[in-house]
Design a protein around this motif. Structure first.
Motif, PDB file in Angstrom:
ATOM      1  N   SER A 166       0.854  -1.192   0.000  1.00 54.31           N
ATOM      2  CA  SER A 166       0.000   0.000   0.000  1.00 54.31           C
ATOM      3  C   SER A 166       0.883   1.232   0.000  1.00 54.31           C
ATOM      4  N   GLY A 167       0.269   2.374  -0.248  1.00 54.95           N
ATOM      5  CA  GLY A 167       1.022   3.631  -0.207  1.00 54.95           C
ATOM      6  C   GLY A 167       1.615   3.854   1.172  1.00 54.95           C
ATOM      7  N   MET A 168       0.826   3.575   2.217  1.00 49.68           N
ATOM      8  CA  MET A 168       1.324   3.772   3.574  1.00 49.68           C
ATOM      9  C   MET A 168       2.486   2.833   3.886  1.00 49.68           C
ATOM     10  N   TYR A 192      -0.322  13.736   3.846  1.00 42.22           N
ATOM     11  CA  TYR A 192      -1.346  12.704   4.018  1.00 42.22           C
ATOM     12  C   TYR A 192      -1.487  12.388   5.509  1.00 42.22           C
ATOM     13  N   GLU A 237       4.449  15.876  -0.295  1.00 45.30           N
ATOM     14  CA  GLU A 237       3.638  15.562  -1.445  1.00 45.30           C
ATOM     15  C   GLU A 237       3.676  16.747  -2.394  1.00 45.30           C
ATOM     16  N   ASP A 266       6.291  12.797  -2.910  1.00 44.17           N
ATOM     17  CA  ASP A 266       5.132  11.937  -3.151  1.00 44.17           C
ATOM     18  C   ASP A 266       4.289  12.589  -4.246  1.00 44.17           C
ATOM     19  N   THR A 268       1.790  11.144  -5.894  1.00 40.81           N
ATOM     20  CA  THR A 268       0.563  10.367  -6.099  1.00 40.81           C
ATOM     21  C   THR A 268      -0.465  11.154  -6.912  1.00 40.81           C
ATOM     22  N   PHE A 269      -0.609  12.449  -6.602  1.00 40.77           N
ATOM     23  CA  PHE A 269      -1.627  13.270  -7.265  1.00 40.77           C
ATOM     24  C   PHE A 269      -1.213  13.712  -8.670  1.00 40.77           C
ATOM     25  N   SER A 288       1.191   6.402  -3.859  1.00 42.45           N
ATOM     26  CA  SER A 288       0.140   5.468  -3.525  1.00 42.45           C
ATOM     27  C   SER A 288      -0.384   5.007  -4.881  1.00 42.45           C
ATOM     28  N   THR A 290      -2.396   2.895  -5.488  1.00 43.07           N
ATOM     29  CA  THR A 290      -3.840   2.693  -5.336  1.00 43.07           C
ATOM     30  C   THR A 290      -4.628   3.704  -6.175  1.00 43.07           C
ATOM     31  N   LYS A 291      -4.031   4.866  -6.385  1.00 44.37           N
ATOM     32  CA  LYS A 291      -4.749   5.974  -7.007  1.00 44.37           C
ATOM     33  C   LYS A 291      -4.588   5.931  -8.532  1.00 44.37           C
ATOM     34  N   LEU A 300      -5.012  -2.025  -3.979  1.00 44.49           N
ATOM     35  CA  LEU A 300      -4.148  -1.214  -3.123  1.00 44.49           C
ATOM     36  C   LEU A 300      -2.690  -1.508  -3.449  1.00 44.49           C
ATOM     37  N   CYS A 301      -1.888  -0.464  -3.574  1.00 48.98           N
ATOM     38  CA  CYS A 301      -0.447  -0.696  -3.686  1.00 48.98           C
ATOM     39  C   CYS A 301       0.308   0.597  -3.467  1.00 48.98           C
TER      40      CYS A 301
HETATM   41  C1  LIG Z   1      -3.761   7.544  -0.577  1.00 48.13           C
HETATM   42  C2  LIG Z   1      -2.491   8.204  -0.272  1.00 48.13           C
HETATM   43  C3  LIG Z   1      -1.537   7.591   0.560  1.00 48.13           C
HETATM   44  C4  LIG Z   1      -1.782   6.255   1.189  1.00 48.13           C
HETATM   45  O1  LIG Z   1      -1.814   5.265   0.228  1.00 48.13           O
HETATM   46  P1  LIG Z   1      -2.580   3.851   0.433  1.00 48.13           P
HETATM   47  O2  LIG Z   1      -2.345   3.158  -0.862  1.00 48.13           O
HETATM   48  O3  LIG Z   1      -4.003   4.171   0.705  1.00 48.13           O
HETATM   49  O4  LIG Z   1      -1.929   3.191   1.600  1.00 48.13           O
HETATM   50  C5  LIG Z   1      -0.344   8.262   0.770  1.00 48.13           C
HETATM   51  N1  LIG Z   1      -0.085   9.461   0.218  1.00 48.13           N
HETATM   52  C6  LIG Z   1      -0.994  10.068  -0.582  1.00 48.13           C
HETATM   53  C7  LIG Z   1      -0.674  11.391  -1.177  1.00 48.13           C
HETATM   54  C8  LIG Z   1      -2.218   9.470  -0.848  1.00 48.13           C
HETATM   55  O5  LIG Z   1      -3.113  10.072  -1.628  1.00 48.13           O
END
Ligand SMILES: *Cc1c(COP(=O)(O)O)cnc(C)c1O
Length: 483
Positions: A166-168, A192, A237, A266, A268-269, A288, A290-291, A300-301
């Motif tokens: 997961s991201g975490m 986050y 982030e 990070d 992710t966005f 993450s 997951t997104k 989830l990853c």
């Molecule tokens: C969702 C998110 C996380 C956590 O990721 P998971 O895959 O839910 O564990 C961490 N950082 C950001 C910026 C996120 O959007």
């Protein structure tokens, strides 16, 4: 199997060249053992016969790869009971057609296996010597996962990449691997929530201190990294959630490098389609997955990519902590990433159009999206990013007081009147999602904490999916009539 078992097992006239070779090897080893009496510091290497790297059967896959092994198995199967046949039949011998199909399949197969076998003791010895490539055990790697890691690596222009559950898990394993006990981490505000929780609760237990700075405050960063004891790792982030702040990665990376601090961004966005921190000097990029990377709200990853020496350190601890991604999840992530650029184009387009519409609407204030000139990080964002992803946030005006009951209620009415987006946390899939932030991630937070973080009663996070732009804008327009 011991040497004596080997010899007893096959009748002398049925000895295949391999078995005969093996028993010779066994005898030779017995002689070695008797004559050498190894020193206490000696490793098993003293017992292992030398072998030319080219003779390793790597590349000839299958648990029973050679003709002799196949013959041996056929003989055993002809006399075996139902359970032995159920367990091994059809899988023990893998024909060249099978091997070709696995390697030639257009999609990387899901290798759903917890362990990887060795065809011989000699192969196992070669593996230990580093002359034979294998994953050995699924906590240390998997071919389906490796394909996703290499794809991400190429997208991020990184030296290596590591996927995790997961991201975490990526955040926590990365920090535990790279920050020493009694170390110092610099974070930006609007991180986050679980990352903040980790740095507030678990890191101090290891004597690791955290300094939190505004994403645009380079002076605060200089102070933090040159404080007594310095700092070990900077983490932010970009863009942040839910305030969509963007950091000046090239400037941050320059300051961090001067002070020997690891820069982790990070994105992710953003995803590598909108922004790549590595060519701008960051040491590690974190996701993450997951997104947007996976992109379909179904898995989830987490992932990190960057400097090979750092990824290798994290990979070692990852093998100990064990937050491994499942091979089926890796398959979905591989599949998701194939359409990443096309999906991001749609997310970028939808969010930009919605931001423009909301920015001029009388019932909304504080529309936060970096295409708007009013955005606090507009200049930096425009100079670094190609687009800003699907997530924007804004406030429903309500009665003009962001902390009032009236504003709280008006915001709920707006969210409930929307038809296309689902109400829910997370983001990054094809479907639009919406949340009144104060009741999604902050329900249990005291007002003073929400005031500190800027989480008003009226703040809405809208995560645009890939639906048609006009449909989303029209849906928001009709819902605002209820706000
Ligand atoms: C969702 C998110 C996380 C956590 O990721 P998971 O895959 O839910 O564990 C961490 N950082 C950001 C910026 C996120 O959007």
């Amino acid at each position: 199997m011991t040497c004596s078992e080997h010899i007893a097992f096959a009748s002398p006239n049925a000895l295949t060249p391999t078995i005969r070779g093996r028993s010779l090897l066994c005898r030779r080893r017995a002689v070695l053992k008797a004559t050498l009496a190894p020193h206490d510091d000696a490793t098993v290497e003293v017992h292992a016969p030398p072998r030319a790297p080219s003779s390793a059967s790597n590349g000839v896959s299958g648990p029973t790869s050679d003709a002799a092994g196949a013959e041996r198995w056929a003989r055993i199967q002809s006399r075996a009971g139902d359970t032995t046949i159920s367990v091994h039949g059809g899988e023990r011998v893998r024909s060249s057609k099978y091997k070709a199909a696995v390697l030639d399949a257009i999609q990387t197969p899901i290798v759903q296996s917890s362990t990887y076998t060795f065809r011989s003791t000699a192969d196992c010895i070669d593996y230990n010597r580093g002359n034979y490539e294998s994953f050995e055990y699924a906590r240390y790697g998997n071919p389906t996962t490796r394909a996703a890691e290499e794809k991400l690596c190429a997208l991020e222009r990184a030296e290596d990449a590591l996927l995790s559950a997961s991201g975490m898990n990526a955040v926590t394993t990365m920090m535990l691997a790279l920050v020493p006990p009694n170390g110092h981490v610099v974070l930006t505000t609007d991180c986050y929530r679980r990352t903040r929780q980790f740095s507030r609760t678990l890191l101090p237990a290891m004597g690791i201190r955290t300094t939190v700075i505004d994403p645009a405050d380079l002076d605060a960063l200089r102070d933090a990294v040159s404080s007594p004891g310095g700092a070990d790792l900077f983490f932010s982030e970009s863009p942040t959630n839910p305030l969509i702040r963007v950091v000046d990665t090239p400037a941050i990376a320059r300051i961090c490098r001067e002070h020997g601090v690891i820069t982790v961004i990070d994105t992710t966005f953003a995803t590598p389609v909108n922004y790549r921190p590595i060519p701008d000097g960051a040491d590690i990029v974190l996701h993450s997955g997951t997104k947007y990377l996976a992109g379909h709200h179904d898995v989830l990853c987490g992932a990190i990519a960057g400097r090979a020496d750092l990824i290798s350190k994290v990979r070692k601890l990852h093998g100990v902590l064990g937050g491994v991604v499942d091979p089926h999840a890796s398959f979905l992530i591989n599949r998701g990433m194939k359409t990443l650029a096309m999906r991001m184009e749609a997310h970028n387009r939808n969010a930009a159009a919605l931001a423009r519409f909301l920015d001029s609407h009388p019932k909304t204030v504080n529309v936060r999206y970096p295409t708007l000139k009013s955005h606090v990080d507009y200049e930096v964002a425009q100079s670094l990013f190609k687009g800003f992803g699907g997530v924007l946030s804004f406030d429903i005006r309500g009665d003009g007081n962001p902390w009032s009951q009236n504003t709280f209620d008006a915001t709920g009415r707006f969210v409930d009147a929307l038809t296309i987006p689902y109400i829910g946390p997370s983001m990054g899939g094809c479907e639009s999602l919406v949340e009144q932030v104060c009741i999604m991630g902050y329900f249990d937070q005291p007002l003073k904490e929400r005031k500190r973080l800027g989480i008003t009663n009226g703040i809405v996070r809208f995560s645009c999916g890939i639906e048609d732009t006009n449909d989303l804008v029209n849906d928001v327009a009709q819902a605002l009539e209820y706000a």
